[in-house]
Write a protein that holds these residues in place. Structure first.
Motif, short mmCIF file in Angstrom:
data_model
loop_
_atom_site.label_atom_id
_atom_site.label_comp_id
_atom_site.label_asym_id
_atom_site.label_seq_id
_atom_site.Cartn_x
_atom_site.Cartn_y
_atom_site.Cartn_z
N LEU A 25 53.56 47.30 97.00
CA LEU A 25 54.77 47.46 96.21
C LEU A 25 56.00 47.17 97.07
N TYR A 26 56.91 46.37 96.53
CA TYR A 26 58.12 46.05 97.28
C TYR A 26 59.20 45.56 96.32
N GLU A 27 60.34 46.21 96.35
CA GLU A 27 61.52 45.79 95.59
C GLU A 27 61.23 45.51 94.11
N GLY A 28 60.43 46.34 93.49
CA GLY A 28 60.16 46.21 92.06
C GLY A 28 59.03 45.27 91.68
N LEU A 29 58.43 44.62 92.67
CA LEU A 29 57.29 43.74 92.39
C LEU A 29 56.04 44.30 93.07
N THR A 30 54.92 44.02 92.47
CA THR A 30 53.63 44.47 92.98
C THR A 30 52.71 43.27 93.17
N VAL A 31 51.99 43.27 94.27
CA VAL A 31 50.97 42.26 94.53
C VAL A 31 49.61 42.93 94.41
N GLU A 32 48.78 42.35 93.56
CA GLU A 32 47.43 42.87 93.34
C GLU A 32 46.42 41.78 93.70
N PRO A 33 45.84 41.86 94.90
CA PRO A 33 44.82 40.87 95.26
C PRO A 33 43.53 41.11 94.47
N ASP A 34 42.87 40.03 94.09
CA ASP A 34 41.61 40.12 93.37
C ASP A 34 40.48 40.24 94.39
N SER A 35 39.36 40.77 93.96
CA SER A 35 38.24 40.97 94.86
C SER A 35 37.63 39.66 95.35
N ASP A 36 37.86 38.55 94.64
CA ASP A 36 37.29 37.28 95.07
C ASP A 36 38.01 36.67 96.27
N GLY A 37 39.21 37.17 96.59
CA GLY A 37 39.94 36.66 97.73
C GLY A 37 40.70 35.37 97.46
N TYR A 38 40.57 34.81 96.28
CA TYR A 38 41.22 33.55 95.95
C TYR A 38 42.30 33.68 94.89
N THR A 39 42.40 34.84 94.28
CA THR A 39 43.35 35.04 93.20
C THR A 39 44.24 36.24 93.53
N VAL A 40 45.52 36.12 93.22
CA VAL A 40 46.46 37.22 93.44
C VAL A 40 47.40 37.28 92.25
N VAL A 41 47.74 38.51 91.85
CA VAL A 41 48.66 38.72 90.74
C VAL A 41 49.94 39.33 91.28
N LEU A 42 51.05 38.72 90.92
CA LEU A 42 52.38 39.21 91.27
C LEU A 42 52.99 39.70 89.97
N THR A 43 53.38 40.99 89.90
CA THR A 43 53.84 41.55 88.63
C THR A 43 54.96 42.56 88.83
N GLY B 215 55.20 44.68 86.10
CA GLY B 215 54.74 45.58 85.06
C GLY B 215 54.85 44.99 83.66
N ARG B 216 55.76 44.05 83.46
CA ARG B 216 55.90 43.38 82.16
C ARG B 216 55.51 41.91 82.26
N THR B 217 55.93 41.29 83.34
CA THR B 217 55.64 39.88 83.55
C THR B 217 54.66 39.76 84.71
N SER B 218 53.69 38.87 84.57
CA SER B 218 52.71 38.63 85.63
C SER B 218 52.66 37.15 85.97
N LEU B 219 52.56 36.89 87.24
CA LEU B 219 52.34 35.54 87.75
C LEU B 219 51.02 35.60 88.50
N THR B 220 50.01 34.93 87.97
CA THR B 220 48.70 34.90 88.61
C THR B 220 48.58 33.60 89.38
N LEU B 221 48.28 33.71 90.66
CA LEU B 221 48.10 32.54 91.53
C LEU B 221 46.61 32.35 91.77
N PHE B 222 46.13 31.17 91.44
CA PHE B 222 44.72 30.84 91.57
C PHE B 222 44.50 29.89 92.74
N PHE B 223 43.25 29.66 93.03
CA PHE B 223 42.85 28.70 94.05
C PHE B 223 43.32 27.29 93.65
N HIS B 224 43.52 26.42 94.59
CA HIS B 224 43.94 25.03 94.36
C HIS B 224 45.33 24.91 93.76
#
Length: 84
Positions: free
Chosen positions: A29-47, A49-58
């Motif tokens: 948690l930092y400055e109102g945004l949260t980073v949630e790493p996925d268990s696969d190690g290749y996907t991360v969600v930046l949110t 709480g209302r808006t999410s940006l999911t970053l995938f591999f490639h």
């Protein structure tokens, strides 16, 4: 509405949050945004709480938000962290 971001910038934001944020229950948690790493190690969600940006591999990504106001609020926080 088409949302385009630079994935390298998004990863810089993720890096700053994981470096400077508070780790809690596997999330960072930092400055109102949260980073949630996925268990696969290749996907991360930046949110906020209302808006999410999911970053995938490639360098692929996906936004999820209920309305343009939520997206604007998320992007304001995103750019504040990136610019700091």
């Amino acid at each position: 509405m088409k949302n385009e971001i630079d994935v390298h910038q998004a990863l810089a934001v993720v890096n700053k949050i994981t470096r400077d944020g508070v780790k809690q229950d596997g999330r960072y948690l930092y400055e109102g945004l949260t980073v949630e790493p996925d268990s696969d190690g290749y996907t991360v969600v930046l949110t906020d709480g209302r808006t999410s940006l999911t970053l995938f591999f490639h360098n692929k990504y996906e936004f999820d938000y209920p309305d343009s106001t939520a997206l604007a609020s998320f992007m304001h926080r995103y750019w504040a962290i990136y610019s700091a």
